[in-house]
Design an enzyme around this catalytic site. Structure first.
Site, short mmCIF file in Angstrom:
data_model
loop_
_atom_site.label_atom_id
_atom_site.label_comp_id
_atom_site.label_asym_id
_atom_site.label_seq_id
_atom_site.Cartn_x
_atom_site.Cartn_y
_atom_site.Cartn_z
N PHE A 1 4.39 5.72 -9.91
CA PHE A 1 4.00 4.84 -8.82
C PHE A 1 5.25 4.44 -8.03
O PHE A 1 6.19 3.89 -8.58
CB PHE A 1 3.27 3.59 -9.33
CG PHE A 1 2.59 2.87 -8.21
CD1 PHE A 1 1.36 3.32 -7.73
CD2 PHE A 1 3.18 1.78 -7.61
CE1 PHE A 1 0.74 2.69 -6.66
CE2 PHE A 1 2.56 1.14 -6.53
CZ PHE A 1 1.34 1.60 -6.07
N GLU B 1 0.53 10.14 7.20
CA GLU B 1 0.23 9.40 5.97
C GLU B 1 1.49 9.28 5.11
O GLU B 1 2.36 10.16 5.14
CB GLU B 1 -0.91 10.15 5.24
CG GLU B 1 -1.35 9.58 3.92
CD GLU B 1 -1.88 8.15 3.98
OE1 GLU B 1 -1.20 7.28 4.52
OE2 GLU B 1 -2.98 7.92 3.42
N ASP B 2 1.57 8.20 4.38
CA ASP B 2 2.75 7.97 3.53
C ASP B 2 2.76 8.89 2.32
O ASP B 2 3.74 9.57 2.04
CB ASP B 2 2.83 6.49 3.09
CG ASP B 2 1.51 5.96 2.53
OD1 ASP B 2 0.52 6.72 2.42
OD2 ASP B 2 1.46 4.76 2.19
N ARG C 1 7.43 -3.10 0.75
CA ARG C 1 7.27 -2.18 1.88
C ARG C 1 8.57 -2.03 2.68
O ARG C 1 8.79 -1.01 3.33
CB ARG C 1 6.18 -2.68 2.84
CG ARG C 1 4.77 -2.61 2.28
CD ARG C 1 3.77 -2.83 3.42
NE ARG C 1 2.44 -3.17 2.95
CZ ARG C 1 1.52 -2.26 2.59
NH1 ARG C 1 1.81 -0.99 2.62
NH2 ARG C 1 0.33 -2.66 2.19
N ASP D 1 -2.15 11.45 -2.81
CA ASP D 1 -2.26 11.25 -4.26
C ASP D 1 -3.53 11.95 -4.75
O ASP D 1 -3.54 13.17 -4.89
CB ASP D 1 -2.26 9.74 -4.51
CG ASP D 1 -2.15 9.35 -5.97
OD1 ASP D 1 -1.67 10.16 -6.76
OD2 ASP D 1 -2.57 8.23 -6.32
N LYS E 1 -1.56 0.34 5.82
CA LYS E 1 -0.29 -0.08 6.38
C LYS E 1 0.84 0.83 5.94
O LYS E 1 1.93 0.83 6.50
CB LYS E 1 0.04 -1.50 5.90
CG LYS E 1 -0.98 -2.54 6.26
CD LYS E 1 -0.63 -3.87 5.58
CE LYS E 1 -1.79 -4.80 5.60
NZ LYS E 1 -1.56 -5.99 4.74
N GLY E 2 0.58 1.62 4.90
CA GLY E 2 1.65 2.38 4.25
C GLY E 2 2.43 3.32 5.15
O GLY E 2 3.62 3.53 4.94
N ASP F 1 3.62 -0.02 -0.82
CA ASP F 1 3.66 -1.32 -1.49
C ASP F 1 3.11 -1.27 -2.90
O ASP F 1 2.41 -0.34 -3.29
CB ASP F 1 2.80 -2.31 -0.70
CG ASP F 1 1.30 -2.04 -0.90
OD1 ASP F 1 0.87 -0.87 -0.74
OD2 ASP F 1 0.56 -2.98 -1.24
N LYS G 1 1.92 13.88 -4.47
CA LYS G 1 1.85 13.88 -5.94
C LYS G 1 0.79 14.90 -6.34
O LYS G 1 -0.37 14.53 -6.61
CB LYS G 1 1.37 12.52 -6.44
CG LYS G 1 2.40 11.43 -6.56
CD LYS G 1 1.74 10.24 -7.27
CE LYS G 1 2.22 8.94 -6.74
NZ LYS G 1 1.49 7.78 -7.30
P1 IMP Z 1 -5.36 8.88 -2.51
O1 IMP Z 1 -6.64 8.56 -1.81
O2 IMP Z 1 -5.46 8.76 -3.99
O3 IMP Z 1 -4.75 10.20 -2.07
O4 IMP Z 1 -4.36 7.73 -2.16
C1 IMP Z 1 -3.64 7.71 -1.01
C2 IMP Z 1 -3.22 6.29 -0.70
O5 IMP Z 1 -2.95 5.55 -1.89
C3 IMP Z 1 -1.92 6.33 0.07
O6 IMP Z 1 -2.20 6.21 1.43
C4 IMP Z 1 -1.17 5.14 -0.43
O7 IMP Z 1 -1.44 4.04 0.39
C5 IMP Z 1 -1.74 4.87 -1.80
N1 IMP Z 1 -0.84 5.35 -2.86
C6 IMP Z 1 -0.99 6.45 -3.64
N2 IMP Z 1 0.03 6.58 -4.50
C7 IMP Z 1 0.84 5.54 -4.25
C8 IMP Z 1 2.10 5.13 -4.81
O8 IMP Z 1 2.69 5.74 -5.73
N3 IMP Z 1 2.63 4.00 -4.28
C9 IMP Z 1 2.05 3.29 -3.29
N4 IMP Z 1 0.89 3.64 -2.73
C10 IMP Z 1 0.29 4.76 -3.21
MG MG Z 2 -1.94 4.45 2.51
#
Ligand code: IMP
Ligand code: MG
Length: 179
Positions: free
Chosen positions: A151, A98-99, A164, A102, A42-43, A158, A130
Site C-alpha cells: 500500500f 489515474e494515479d 497526499r 490496482d 483525488k488521487g 492517500d 500493481k
Molecule cells: P482499483 O479499482 O482497485 O484498481 O483501485 C484503484 C484506486 O484505488 C486508485 O485510484 C487509488 O485511488 C486507490 N488505490 C489503489 N491502491 C492504492 C495504494 O496502494 N495507495 C493508495 N491508493 C490506492
Molecule cells: Mg484514485
C-alpha cells in the site's frame, strides 16, 4: 522521511523523468487531435497537474470523482460516480489520468461509462501499476511504473486522506492501517 513511511518506492526524480517521457509520448500520439485529459480525483490531481505541463500540444482538462475505497486499503468492487464530467465528451479523444491501477475495478467502470458517451477514443494513462492484484483486465496505453503489492501513499495518493502532499511515492508502514 516521516516515520509512518517504511521506504521510498519511487523518488521525486524518477517521477519527474517518467512524467517527462509520458508528456513526450502523449504530445506525439495526439498531435492535431482534440485531446481531453480526465483526472480521477483525488488521487490523480498531482499527476494530472504535472502531466498537463509536460504535454506540448493544446489540451483541455476535466475531472471525475469516483468512490470505492472509503478509508480502507482494499477496493470494495463497488464503484460510484461522485462528480461527473462538466461537458459532453462526444468526438473528443479522452485520456484518463489515474494515479494507480490496482484491482482494475475503478478503471473498468470509468471506461464503460466513457464508451456510452461516444468519444472519438478513450485510453488510460496510469502512473503506477500493481499487476499482481488485477481482477478486471485493463489496457494502459502508456507503460506505468510496476510496483509490488504494497500500500503506497504520496504524490496525490492517500491513506484516510493523509500523505497526499508527499513529493515521492512511499510504502506505508503496516501499523498505520492495522491500528
Ligand atoms: P482499483 O479499482 O482497485 O484498481 O483501485 C484503484 C484506486 O484505488 C486508485 O485510484 C487509488 O485511488 C486507490 N488505490 C489503489 N491502491 C492504492 C495504494 O496502494 N495507495 C493508495 N491508493 C490506492
Ligand atoms: Mg484514485
Amino acid at each position: 522521511m516521516m516515520n509512518e513511511i517504511k521506504s521510498v518506492l519511487v523518488t521525486e526524480q524518477e517521477i519527474k523523468s517518467k512524467v517527462k517521457e509520458l508528456g513526450r509520448q502523449i504530445s506525439r500520439d495526439y498531435s492535431g487531435k482534440d485531446l481531453l485529459l480526465v483526472g480521477i480525483l483525488k488521487g490523480a490531481a498531482v499527476f494530472l497537474a504535472d502531466i498537463m505541463r509536460a504535454v506540448t500540444i493544446p489540451v483541455s482538462i476535466d475531472f471525475m470523482a469516483v468512490s470505492s475505497y472509503g478509508a480502507g486499503v482494499q477496493t470494495s468492487g463497488e464503484v460510484r460516480v461522485v462528480k461527473d464530467l462538466d461537458y459532453p465528451i462526444r468526438d473528443k479523444h479522452i485520456l484518463i489520468i489515474e494515479d494507480i491501477l490496482d484491482s482494475g475495478y475503478t478503471l473498468r467502470y470509468i471506461m464503460s461509462l466513457m464508451s456510452t458517451a461516444n468519444p472519438a477514443s478513450a485510453a488510460v494513462c496510469a502512473l503506477l501499476d500493481k499487476p499482481s492484484r488485477r481482477a478486471a483486465p485493463i489496457e494502459c496505453k502508456y507503460p506505468a511504473i510496476t510496483i509490488p503489492d504494497e500500500f503506497v501513499v504520496g504524490y496525490g495518493m492517500d491513506y484516510a486522506e493523509h500523505f497526499r502532499n508527499l513529493p515521492y511515492v512511499g510504502i506505508l508502514e503496516p501499523w498505520v492501517y492495522s491500528r
